[in-house]
Design a protein around this motif. Sequence first.
Motif, PDB file in Angstrom:
ATOM      1  N   LEU A   1      -8.813  -6.163  -4.336  1.00 13.20           N
ATOM      2  CA  LEU A   1     -10.035  -5.980  -5.125  1.00 13.20           C
ATOM      3  C   LEU A   1     -10.134  -7.297  -6.347  1.00 13.20           C
ATOM      4  O   LEU A   1     -11.103  -7.543  -6.416  1.00 13.20           O
TER       5      LEU A   1
ATOM      6  N   CYS B   1      -9.043  -4.028 -11.721  1.00  8.72           N
ATOM      7  CA  CYS B   1      -7.530  -3.631 -11.472  1.00  8.72           C
ATOM      8  C   CYS B   1      -7.274  -2.198 -12.631  1.00  8.72           C
ATOM      9  O   CYS B   1      -6.768  -1.416 -12.028  1.00  8.72           O
TER      10      CYS B   1
ATOM     11  N   THR C   1       0.872  -1.257   0.124  1.00  8.81           N
ATOM     12  CA  THR C   1      -0.065   0.048   0.178  1.00  8.81           C
ATOM     13  C   THR C   1       0.868   1.206  -0.124  1.00  8.81           C
ATOM     14  O   THR C   1       1.985   1.262   0.486  1.00  8.81           O
TER      15      THR C   1
ATOM     16  N   VAL D   1      -8.355   0.568 -10.644  1.00  8.91           N
ATOM     17  CA  VAL D   1      -7.537   1.017  -9.467  1.00  8.91           C
ATOM     18  C   VAL D   1      -6.216   1.801 -10.211  1.00  8.91           C
ATOM     19  O   VAL D   1      -5.688   2.750  -9.682  1.00  8.91           O
TER      20      VAL D   1
ATOM     21  N   ILE E   1      -0.899  -2.315  -5.563  1.00  4.85           N
ATOM     22  CA  ILE E   1      -1.015  -1.635  -4.332  1.00  4.85           C
ATOM     23  C   ILE E   1      -1.632  -2.620  -3.327  1.00  4.85           C
ATOM     24  O   ILE E   1      -1.816  -2.280  -2.253  1.00  4.85           O
ATOM     25  N   ASP E   2      -1.771  -3.928  -3.698  1.00  5.94           N
ATOM     26  CA  ASP E   2      -2.164  -4.938  -2.666  1.00  5.94           C
ATOM     27  C   ASP E   2      -3.555  -4.635  -1.973  1.00  5.94           C
ATOM     28  O   ASP E   2      -4.004  -4.965  -0.822  1.00  5.94           O
ATOM     29  N   CYS E   3      -4.480  -3.960  -2.850  1.00  7.21           N
ATOM     30  CA  CYS E   3      -6.001  -3.734  -2.431  1.00  7.21           C
ATOM     31  C   CYS E   3      -6.885  -5.094  -2.417  1.00  7.21           C
ATOM     32  O   CYS E   3      -7.788  -4.934  -1.645  1.00  7.21           O
TER      33      CYS E   3
END
Length: 496
Positions: free
Chosen positions: A288, A317, A268, A320, A284-286
């Motif tokens: 989703l 993705c 993040t 994002v 960003i290792d979200c």
Amino acid sequence: MSQERVEASGRPAAAGAASGAGTAKAAPVPEAFVSLYAKQKKIYARSVSGWFNNWRWVLVWLTQLVFYGLPWLDWNARQAVLFDLGTRRFYIFGLVLYPQDLIYLSALLMISAYALFLFTAVAGRLWCGYACPQTVYTEIFMWVERRFEGDRNARMRLDAGPWSFNRLWRKGATQSVWIALSLWTGLTFAGYFTPIRELLPSALALTLGPWETFWVLFYGFATWGNAGYMREQVCKYMCPYARFQSAMFDKDTLIISYDAERGDPRGTRSRKIDARSQGLGDCIDCGLCVQVCPTGIDIRDGLQYECIGCTACIDVCDGVMDKMKYPRGLIRYATQNALAQHQTPAQMLRRVLRPRVLVYTAILVLIVAAFVASLALRSPFRVDVVRDRSSLARIVDDGYIENVYRLQVMNATESVQRYRIGADGLPGLAIDGQRELEVAPADARWVTIALRVPPDSASQAGPGAHAIQFQVERLEGPADAGPAVASEKSTFVVPR
């Protein structure tokens, strides 16, 4: 459920008993039960929007318009597509097929199989991701679920909370729409075998026959269970395609891929910082991409058999990446060779025309061409000949030898047709009795034919079975495209 008894320390119980041999007994160790089976966790897929999602919904609309709409189309004062098992007639627009035309079904299955092989070799599981009934109905049922129960987080809170009026009415509304859709789907399926304009009033009056009732309920229950509850389990455990797809993949097959070289290390960060200066990749290792996946996998772990190619992870993705102001395509359609060799899109697409794809394409084109040619050259009627088994041959007036046959003439057109029957193969062979007959539209008629041979011709031919041919000619009429002749082989028996 199978279970294995172990100690809390993780050692077998027998080992503890053996080590306790001595002056004093060891204290008893509490037991724990470890299940060999894990409970299936429900997947709460997050809604997604994007270019691929729009195309997926286009396919949902197209497939369902075809499925639900075809039974209501008329053609020549009948249902356009009807598989009438009672009369053994299969109507497909202008085609009238009989059980003897099973070869066309075989050809359709071959075309479908090779088309699947071709599309899979080129771009992976396109069928699964866009047009498979399991995917399509799951998408529809999930849309209904989101309308009444909310998106992912709302559904998770609803299921985790106690039963209340709010939960009851939302769950009840979802189930009501699901059941209505499932029953309508089952009724439509049965409408391909029983005329739907007769089926619907009977269903509303609760006077359906036993077989129609069975198939409406069975197909409806399968739709409700598969799309409402089993969902990804059908794709992962019941569908064989997930297991043998790897045989059709190679390193130049377009698959949904995560670019690990660009995305890792993950982490993040704020949009204001330079990720490279912090030693981070674009991911960003979200999470989703995992939340939108209908099978619950993490595409960042690489190609997995559970991936159905729905492209939801690509759409989310890309969204994002747009917010982070990074280039799109961290998750994208790519080949293993393209990622490893840093190929450009043009280089990657040039590898589409490789030997495997060309072979599949050539075979598919040949089968389709043969199928179309066979349909175009198909005879407008068929003839079957059955010998009279009660008497192979008999001697009648003036020493003539007579054989009796039963001919079935099947009219594959939708107008009344007249036919003339003839036979040849032996000198003096003649028909005794009726030579012409009339057959109703899309109907079949049996007629008994007696063939006679004069004594001298029979003596010249000698005893035994002799090859002959029946010639059935369609007589030209106002509604005909022209005359046609069908030949059918048989034998004429001369007794000793």
